[in-house]
Design an enzyme around this catalytic site. Structure first.
Site, PDB file in Angstrom:
ATOM      1  N   ASP A 195     -27.873  75.728  69.031  1.00  0.00           N
ATOM      2  CA  ASP A 195     -29.035  76.368  69.486  1.00  0.00           C
ATOM      3  C   ASP A 195     -30.041  75.159  69.293  1.00  0.00           C
ATOM      4  O   ASP A 195     -30.419  74.880  68.546  1.00  0.00           O
ATOM      5  CB  ASP A 195     -29.576  77.439  68.607  1.00  0.00           C
ATOM      6  CG  ASP A 195     -31.109  78.029  68.841  1.00  0.00           C
ATOM      7  OD1 ASP A 195     -31.815  77.111  69.590  1.00  0.00           O
ATOM      8  OD2 ASP A 195     -31.278  78.804  68.131  1.00  0.00           O
ATOM      9  N   ASP A 210     -20.777  72.541  70.344  1.00  0.00           N
ATOM     10  CA  ASP A 210     -20.074  73.786  69.751  1.00  0.00           C
ATOM     11  C   ASP A 210     -18.666  73.358  69.003  1.00  0.00           C
ATOM     12  O   ASP A 210     -17.730  72.823  69.817  1.00  0.00           O
ATOM     13  CB  ASP A 210     -19.585  74.935  70.919  1.00  0.00           C
ATOM     14  CG  ASP A 210     -18.881  76.120  70.332  1.00  0.00           C
ATOM     15  OD1 ASP A 210     -18.381  75.766  69.416  1.00  0.00           O
ATOM     16  OD2 ASP A 210     -18.731  76.952  71.195  1.00  0.00           O
ATOM     17  N   VAL A 211     -18.562  73.313  67.925  1.00  0.00           N
ATOM     18  CA  VAL A 211     -17.555  72.422  67.352  1.00  0.00           C
ATOM     19  C   VAL A 211     -16.093  73.299  67.606  1.00  0.00           C
ATOM     20  O   VAL A 211     -15.175  72.594  67.156  1.00  0.00           O
ATOM     21  CB  VAL A 211     -17.738  72.723  65.741  1.00  0.00           C
ATOM     22  CG1 VAL A 211     -18.934  71.799  65.235  1.00  0.00           C
ATOM     23  CG2 VAL A 211     -17.791  74.101  65.049  1.00  0.00           C
ATOM     24  N   ASN A 214     -19.951  71.756  58.020  1.00  0.00           N
ATOM     25  CA  ASN A 214     -20.436  72.663  57.481  1.00  0.00           C
ATOM     26  C   ASN A 214     -20.631  74.074  58.536  1.00  0.00           C
ATOM     27  O   ASN A 214     -20.630  75.118  58.122  1.00  0.00           O
ATOM     28  CB  ASN A 214     -21.969  72.259  57.018  1.00  0.00           C
ATOM     29  CG  ASN A 214     -22.983  73.563  56.761  1.00  0.00           C
ATOM     30  OD1 ASN A 214     -22.825  74.029  55.736  1.00  0.00           O
ATOM     31  ND2 ASN A 214     -23.729  73.746  57.690  1.00  0.00           N
ATOM     32  N   TYR A 240     -12.345  85.533  57.471  1.00  0.00           N
ATOM     33  CA  TYR A 240     -13.057  84.686  56.749  1.00  0.00           C
ATOM     34  C   TYR A 240     -12.447  83.811  55.554  1.00  0.00           C
ATOM     35  O   TYR A 240     -12.313  82.744  55.760  1.00  0.00           O
ATOM     36  CB  TYR A 240     -14.618  85.111  56.381  1.00  0.00           C
ATOM     37  CG  TYR A 240     -15.310  84.315  55.841  1.00  0.00           C
ATOM     38  CD1 TYR A 240     -16.134  83.461  56.421  1.00  0.00           C
ATOM     39  CD2 TYR A 240     -15.438  84.033  54.182  1.00  0.00           C
ATOM     40  CE1 TYR A 240     -17.061  82.458  55.862  1.00  0.00           C
ATOM     41  CE2 TYR A 240     -16.346  83.158  53.921  1.00  0.00           C
ATOM     42  CZ  TYR A 240     -17.341  82.355  54.596  1.00  0.00           C
ATOM     43  OH  TYR A 240     -18.387  81.414  54.110  1.00  0.00           O
ATOM     44  N   LYS A 292     -11.259  79.877  55.373  1.00  0.00           N
ATOM     45  CA  LYS A 292     -11.719  78.997  54.461  1.00  0.00           C
ATOM     46  C   LYS A 292     -10.666  78.395  53.428  1.00  0.00           C
ATOM     47  O   LYS A 292     -10.586  77.216  52.964  1.00  0.00           O
ATOM     48  CB  LYS A 292     -12.893  79.707  53.791  1.00  0.00           C
ATOM     49  CG  LYS A 292     -14.027  80.143  54.479  1.00  0.00           C
ATOM     50  CD  LYS A 292     -14.848  78.660  55.017  1.00  0.00           C
ATOM     51  CE  LYS A 292     -16.026  78.924  55.580  1.00  0.00           C
ATOM     52  NZ  LYS A 292     -16.815  77.830  56.058  1.00  0.00           N
ATOM     53  N   THR A 302     -28.901  82.100  51.848  1.00  0.00           N
ATOM     54  CA  THR A 302     -29.085  82.180  53.047  1.00  0.00           C
ATOM     55  C   THR A 302     -28.672  83.579  53.528  1.00  0.00           C
ATOM     56  O   THR A 302     -28.020  84.579  52.895  1.00  0.00           O
ATOM     57  CB  THR A 302     -28.015  81.322  53.797  1.00  0.00           C
ATOM     58  OG1 THR A 302     -26.833  81.618  54.127  1.00  0.00           O
ATOM     59  CG2 THR A 302     -27.905  79.826  53.334  1.00  0.00           C
TER      60      THR A 302
HETATM   61  N1  LIG Z   1     -24.436  81.274  52.338  1.00  0.00           N
HETATM   62  C1  LIG Z   1     -23.275  81.535  51.587  1.00  0.00           C
HETATM   63  O1  LIG Z   1     -23.556  82.432  50.839  1.00  0.00           O
HETATM   64  C2  LIG Z   1     -22.061  80.695  51.740  1.00  0.00           C
HETATM   65  C3  LIG Z   1     -21.075  80.648  50.922  1.00  0.00           C
HETATM   66  C4  LIG Z   1     -20.266  79.951  50.811  1.00  0.00           C
HETATM   67  C5  LIG Z   1     -19.637  79.226  51.943  1.00  0.00           C
HETATM   68  N2  LIG Z   1     -20.726  79.068  53.106  1.00  0.00           N
HETATM   69  C6  LIG Z   1     -20.237  78.122  54.181  1.00  0.00           C
HETATM   70  O2  LIG Z   1     -21.338  77.641  54.177  1.00  0.00           O
HETATM   71  C7  LIG Z   1     -21.631  77.093  55.736  1.00  0.00           C
HETATM   72  C8  LIG Z   1     -22.954  77.072  55.990  1.00  0.00           C
HETATM   73  O3  LIG Z   1     -23.497  78.494  55.867  1.00  0.00           O
HETATM   74  P1  LIG Z   1     -24.944  79.256  55.988  1.00  0.00           P
HETATM   75  O4  LIG Z   1     -25.084  80.189  55.090  1.00  0.00           O
HETATM   76  O5  LIG Z   1     -25.651  78.004  55.761  1.00  0.00           O
HETATM   77  O6  LIG Z   1     -24.944  79.517  57.426  1.00  0.00           O
HETATM   78  P2  LIG Z   1     -25.864  79.945  58.543  1.00  0.00           P
HETATM   79  O7  LIG Z   1     -27.408  79.923  57.769  1.00  0.00           O
HETATM   80  O8  LIG Z   1     -25.654  81.047  59.328  1.00  0.00           O
HETATM   81  O9  LIG Z   1     -26.255  78.332  59.300  1.00  0.00           O
HETATM   82  C9  LIG Z   1     -24.798  78.184  60.075  1.00  0.00           C
HETATM   83  C10 LIG Z   1     -25.090  76.891  60.873  1.00  0.00           C
HETATM   84  O10 LIG Z   1     -23.933  76.597  61.828  1.00  0.00           O
HETATM   85  C11 LIG Z   1     -24.067  76.487  62.855  1.00  0.00           C
HETATM   86  N3  LIG Z   1     -22.746  76.975  63.933  1.00  0.00           N
HETATM   87  C12 LIG Z   1     -22.435  78.085  63.903  1.00  0.00           C
HETATM   88  N4  LIG Z   1     -21.191  78.292  64.663  1.00  0.00           N
HETATM   89  C13 LIG Z   1     -21.187  77.071  65.154  1.00  0.00           C
HETATM   90  C14 LIG Z   1     -20.540  76.519  66.390  1.00  0.00           C
HETATM   91  N5  LIG Z   1     -19.480  76.938  67.037  1.00  0.00           N
HETATM   92  N6  LIG Z   1     -20.662  75.079  66.573  1.00  0.00           N
HETATM   93  C15 LIG Z   1     -21.744  74.238  65.872  1.00  0.00           C
HETATM   94  N7  LIG Z   1     -22.435  74.956  65.111  1.00  0.00           N
HETATM   95  C16 LIG Z   1     -22.205  76.198  64.816  1.00  0.00           C
HETATM   96  C17 LIG Z   1     -25.230  77.430  63.297  1.00  0.00           C
HETATM   97  O11 LIG Z   1     -26.312  76.890  64.319  1.00  0.00           O
HETATM   98  P3  LIG Z   1     -25.928  77.800  65.757  1.00  0.00           P
HETATM   99  O12 LIG Z   1     -25.692  79.180  65.405  1.00  0.00           O
HETATM  100  O13 LIG Z   1     -27.158  77.335  66.471  1.00  0.00           O
HETATM  101  O14 LIG Z   1     -24.748  77.064  66.378  1.00  0.00           O
HETATM  102  C18 LIG Z   1     -25.970  76.930  61.994  1.00  0.00           C
HETATM  103  O15 LIG Z   1     -26.610  75.762  62.108  1.00  0.00           O
HETATM  104  C19 LIG Z   1     -20.816  77.996  56.479  1.00  0.00           C
HETATM  105  O16 LIG Z   1     -19.502  77.071  56.701  1.00  0.00           O
HETATM  106  C20 LIG Z   1     -20.434  78.925  55.477  1.00  0.00           C
HETATM  107  O17 LIG Z   1     -19.075  79.767  55.612  1.00  0.00           O
HETATM  108  C21 LIG Z   1     -21.701  80.000  53.038  1.00  0.00           C
END
Ligand SMILES: NC(=O)c1ccc[n+]([C@@H]2O[C@H](COP(=O)([O-])OP(=O)(O)OC[C@H]3O[C@@H](n4cnc5c(N)ncnc54)[C@H](OP(=O)(O)O)[C@@H]3O)[C@@H](O)[C@H]2O)c1
Length: 261
Positions: free
Chosen positions: A38, A72-73, A99, A166, A170, A201
């Site tokens: 985005d 898009d990764v 990430n 998920y 992971k 988040t």
């Molecule tokens: N939040 C938690 O509690 C938590 C806990 C453990 C692990 N994690 C991991 O930490 C990472 C970040 O989580 P978050 O909570 O910060 O997520 P988030 O706020 O939903 O952000 C996700 C980011 O990934 C990007 N993204 C998603 N699909 C993509 C694609 N196909 N290509 C490129 N970019 C993409 C999104 O941008 P666009 O949608 O614009 O592409 C956004 O910048 C993730 O891998 C998640 O699984 C999160």
């Protein structure tokens, strides 16, 4: 942990943990390039992280510079272009934080739609593979580098009902990280992962759950009594990417307030 002058690619850098990580690296003097799909969200993050103005798509401040690349990764050509663009614009790539991730298909295994399963694996696992493939190829040809992949405590460390896609994606990121670390430490590329627990988040909110309700759930279920601040995940990623951790190789560092202790 100065990252002064380093070029750092952060996938999923527009929001949440990725954005906090970009902030942390920029504060240490790095140039951060945020990748995501985005463009509006990316431009907003670049504006916030940088200060002042520079060339189109970039913002430069005293502490560092911020830029973005739409990618898009999960798409092989897009992931390749993402790394090529960083190198072409900034002259190199020293650190990558893979990430980008999604929660995607939830529910018991019998109810998961195969297309939704494929999407989770494509973004969370194949996206890390594709990103690393091109990041490592550049780094090993240009003096090495460091990579930190973002997994989750759900996966290799913990399983939860309704989270099969998920968790599988992971857990695979954790194993991919450790295998890639063995493959490429001899090339001067040091690869590790972090596995955050519930972080501040929207991803850690259950459907329809408010932040207050999440706080009560965390108080009851997390030994530390709360979610992780995104800055706490970011500072751990920063450490793993920096010269403060040079002999840490193929590690998957859990940041979950004691849930899996
Ligand atoms: N939040 C938690 O509690 C938590 C806990 C453990 C692990 N994690 C991991 O930490 C990472 C970040 O989580 P978050 O909570 O910060 O997520 P988030 O706020 O939903 O952000 C996700 C980011 O990934 C990007 N993204 C998603 N699909 C993509 C694609 N196909 N290509 C490129 N970019 C993409 C999104 O941008 P666009 O949608 O614009 O592409 C956004 O910048 C993730 O891998 C998640 O699984 C999160």
């Amino acid at each position: 942990m100065s990252l002064h002058g380093k070029i750092v690619l952060i996938t999923g850098g527009s929001r949440g943990i990725g954005r906090a990580t970009a902030r942390a690296f920029a504060a240490e003097g790095a140039t951060v390039v945020l990748a995501g799909r985005d463009v509006t969200a990316l431009a907003d993050a670049v504006k916030e992280i940088g200060s002042g103005t520079a060339a189109e798509g970039t913002a430069g401040g005293a502490a560092g510079r911020a830029d973005h690349v739409v990618a898009d990764v999960a798409d092989p050509a897009s992931a390749a272009r993402m790394v090529e663009t960083v190198v072409a614009r900034h002259g190199g790539l020293h650190v990558a934080v893979n990430n980008a991730g999604i929660i995607g298909a939830a529910g018991p295994v019998t109810d998961i739609d195969p297309a939704a399963w494929d999407e989770v694996l494509a973004v969370n696992l194949t996206g890390v593979f594709l990103s690393m493939k091109h990041e490592i190829a550049h780094m090993r040809a240009h003096g090495g580098g460091t990579i930190v992949n973002v997994a989750s405590n759900i996966g290799a460390h913990r399983r939860l009902p309704g989270m099969a896609a998920y968790a599988a994606s992971k857990a695979a990121v954790s194993v991919l990280t450790r295998t890639a670390a063995l493959d490429h430490i001899g090339d001067g590329v040091r690869i590790n992962a972090v596995s955050p627990g519930a972080s501040d988040t929207p991803m850690s909110l259950r459907p329809g759950e408010s932040e207050t309700e999440r706080a009560a759930r965390m108080k009851a279920s997390v030994p530390a009594g709360r979610v992780a601040a995104t800055s706490e995940v970011a500072s751990t990623i920063l450490w793993l990417a920096s010269d403060a951790s040079t002999h840490v190789v193929g590690h998957d560092l859990v940041i979950d307030g004691g849930v899996t202790a």
